[in-house]
Design a protein around this motif. Structure first.
Motif, PDB file in Angstrom:
ATOM      1  N   PHE A 108       0.787  -1.239   0.000  1.00  0.00           N
ATOM      2  CA  PHE A 108       0.000   0.000   0.000  1.00  0.00           C
ATOM      3  C   PHE A 108       0.816   1.286   0.000  1.00  0.00           C
ATOM      4  O   PHE A 108       0.253   2.371  -0.109  1.00  0.00           O
ATOM      5  CB  PHE A 108      -0.923   0.025   1.230  1.00  0.00           C
ATOM      6  N   GLY A 109       2.128   1.189   0.174  1.00  0.00           N
ATOM      7  CA  GLY A 109       2.930   2.387   0.169  1.00  0.00           C
ATOM      8  C   GLY A 109       3.430   2.780   1.551  1.00  0.00           C
ATOM      9  O   GLY A 109       3.019   2.209   2.568  1.00  0.00           O
ATOM     10  N   PRO A 110       4.325   3.781   1.629  1.00  0.00           N
ATOM     11  CA  PRO A 110       5.010   4.131   2.879  1.00  0.00           C
ATOM     12  C   PRO A 110       4.108   4.592   4.013  1.00  0.00           C
ATOM     13  O   PRO A 110       4.336   4.223   5.172  1.00  0.00           O
ATOM     14  CB  PRO A 110       5.967   5.255   2.449  1.00  0.00           C
ATOM     15  N   LYS A 111       3.124   5.423   3.731  1.00  0.00           N
ATOM     16  CA  LYS A 111       2.336   6.019   4.824  1.00  0.00           C
ATOM     17  C   LYS A 111       1.495   4.975   5.546  1.00  0.00           C
ATOM     18  O   LYS A 111       1.519   4.891   6.784  1.00  0.00           O
ATOM     19  CB  LYS A 111       1.451   7.148   4.288  1.00  0.00           C
ATOM     20  N   ILE A 112       0.731   4.187   4.803  1.00  0.00           N
ATOM     21  CA  ILE A 112      -0.088   3.145   5.432  1.00  0.00           C
ATOM     22  C   ILE A 112       0.806   2.120   6.112  1.00  0.00           C
ATOM     23  O   ILE A 112       0.531   1.666   7.227  1.00  0.00           O
ATOM     24  CB  ILE A 112      -1.013   2.478   4.404  1.00  0.00           C
ATOM     25  N   GLY A 113       1.903   1.763   5.448  1.00  0.00           N
ATOM     26  CA  GLY A 113       2.828   0.794   6.031  1.00  0.00           C
ATOM     27  C   GLY A 113       3.444   1.293   7.322  1.00  0.00           C
ATOM     28  O   GLY A 113       3.606   0.534   8.279  1.00  0.00           O
ATOM     29  N   TRP A 114       3.793   2.584   7.365  1.00  0.00           N
ATOM     30  CA  TRP A 114       4.379   3.137   8.586  1.00  0.00           C
ATOM     31  C   TRP A 114       3.389   3.069   9.737  1.00  0.00           C
ATOM     32  O   TRP A 114       3.740   2.669  10.854  1.00  0.00           O
ATOM     33  CB  TRP A 114       4.803   4.596   8.358  1.00  0.00           C
TER      34      TRP A 114
END
Length: 519
Positions: A108-114
């Protein structure tokens, strides 16, 4: 790249190739081949801490759903099992100690993953604090039993003594975890074996006592019917507690870089652990209900005066004065064992987040002697001690409030991980029947179930009556849960300014290698 600097470097030598990966895999400095299938399963069981979970939630669950407590245990197992299949499939192609963080970033990309990684870290801090609190309570209860002194047992009610004891236990657990997976595994075999043996003795003796007490009940198949629960709110509250009781099996996956056969062994170990857990919970729940019932008076499991620690009350009546001490020892061993192994997922998630530049570089340092993420482990211990101290001073129901808040965090990051599985494998789902079931259907169903519980629990938590305490007219559990998520959002925004490459998607991508696979 040295063992002390685990950040990916240009020119790193990589070995093997992960299916669906991008040309190889890379390690982070952890000690490989330290754990086998049995050791991995034991770590999973230990992290969940079945005896600790039972004493903490048998009463609370009975208070929410009454006689349908065993049914809720089964209902809570279903989404966890479905999500476990998602973890297994993701681990097959991306065996990385960052687990949920790494996988959701790639999907899902960096923001959701973070935020998913933050959810795992916070959930672990919460449960570590709760474990330390329960271990402290039983330490002083056991000391009181051994010395025959009520005044010694009463030291647990002294906030200063209680907090100091909690901090000492956290420090000991941090030190053991710091010394590496081999030391952790050796301690766990004895502690897990002890608690399961004593739990089996309790079950046999409780079955023999069924009918001896005024609150005893005869078994009914209706206890296993979740549709007999009076309201959906009661069901979701009970389910949130039940989900808490299964949390921790994914520690098997967090240790994948240190496990023999890292692509397959952790997933198998997680499934073994879950089968052991559901069997233990179901049998204990049914037998305890037969022995003392689920009422709110006397020895009834839902008695509000004893529901947050039922084994402390049932030890004597069920097992007698002599053997009852064994139950105290088992709960203390269960909490202590889990307190130690629960450092595994938080420290390794922080290590992975740092290695991929989502957290400061200092957290990616691996101790050259013990092959552990030393700074991440120590910071987790300090954070746990600080969180529990603050919660104890602010909340009169600290153990119950932290359990409810933990259930919210579990639903948050487990559901994101389940959805990440289906999205990551979206182009493969219809290739075979197996792919459709394990990479698509099961993860989506598990994710939807947990997302629904998250949403409903969040709504119910606003009401102070949910846990019986409030902050500014808002339920304490809501303040804890939402406050911690917002704190994560603030930290993410800060990291976005200091580590822009990660948040631009340049560091961790779908084809980024993960680790050195141990065959």
């Amino acid at each position: 790249m040295t063992q002390l600097d685990a950040r990916p470097q240009a020119g790193d030598t990589v070995r093997g190739a992960a299916p669906g990966g991008g040309g190889g895999v890379r390690g982070k400095g952890l000690g490989g081949n330290s754990v086998g299938l049995m050791g991995s399963a034991v770590i999973g069981i230990s992290t969940v801490a079945p005896v600790y979970c039972l004493t903490s939630t048998l009463g609370s669950t009975a208070g929410e759903v009454g006689l349908q407590m065993p049914a809720v245990f089964l209902a809570g197992f279903l989404p966890m099992l479905l999500v476990a299949f998602a973890y297994r499939e993701l681990n097959r192609v991306m065996p990385d100690c960052g687990t949920s963080f790494t996988w959701t970033v790639k999907a899902f990309g960096p923001k959701i993953g973070w935020m998913c990684g933050w959810g795992l870290v916070v959930a672990t801090i919460i449960v570590l604090s709760n474990l330390a609190g329960v271990a402290t309570s039983f330490f002083w209860l056991l000391a009181g039993e051994i010395t025959g002194s009520d005044s010694v047992a009463a030291l647990n009610d002294n906030k200063a003594v209680h907090i100091l004891t909690v901090l000492v236990l956290i420090a000991i657990a941090t030190a053991i975890s710091y010394r590496g997976m081999t030391a952790t595994k050796s301690v766990q075999y004895a502690l897990v074996g002890l608690q399961l043996l004593v739990l089996a003795i309790f079950v046999v003796m409780a079955l023999g006592k069924a009918g001896d007490f005024d609150t005893s009940l005869s078994f009914s198949a209706e206890w296993l019917n979740p549709f007999a629960i009076e309201s959906f709110a009661a069901f979701t509250a009970g389910l949130s507690l039940s989900i808490f009781m299964y949390w921790g099996w994914d520690a098997c996956l967090s240790a994948n870089e240190e496990t023999t056969g890292s692509g397959k062994t952790p997933g198998r170990a997680a499934l073994i652990a879950m089968v052991v857990l559901v069997g233990s919970y179901l049998v204990t729940g049914v037998v305890a209900q037969m022995a003392v019932g689920s009422g709110e008076t006397g020895l009834g499991l839902a008695n509000p005066e004893t529901s947050d620690n039922v084994f402390a009350v049932l030890a004597g009546p069920i097992m007698g004065t002599g053997l009852g001490v064994l139950l105290f020892v088992a709960v203390l061993a269960s909490a202590a064992a889990s307190l130690q192994t629960t450092f595994i997922p938080v420290a390794r998630t922080v290590l992975a987040m740092s290695a991929y530049e989502a957290l400061p570089a200092s957290f990616s340092k691996v101790n050259p002697r013990f092959k552990t993420p030393g700074l991440a482990t120590v910071v987790a211990g300090v954070g746990t001690g600080a969180f529990y101290t603050v919660m104890t001073l602010l909340s009169e129901n600290v153990l119950t409030d932290t359990i409810y808040a933990l259930g919210l965090m579990i639903c948050f990051y487990y559901s994101l991980t389940a959805f990440a599985c289906a999205w990551y494998f979206r182009k493969e789902i219809f290739r075979t029947g197996r792919d459709f079931v394990y990479k698509g259907l099961f993860p989506v169903l598990g994710g939807l179930m947990l997302a629904a519980v998250f949403a409903k629990t969040l709504y119910d938590m606003w009401d102070p009556s949910y846990s019986g305490s409030s902050v500014g007219g808002v339920g304490t559990v809501f303040v804890i849960g939402v406050g911690l998520l917002l704190l994560g959002l603030v930290i993410m925004l800060v990291m976005r300014r200091t580590s822009p490459a990660f948040f631009r998607g340049e560091v961790l991508k779908r084809d980024t290698p993960s680790l050195v696979i141990n065959d």
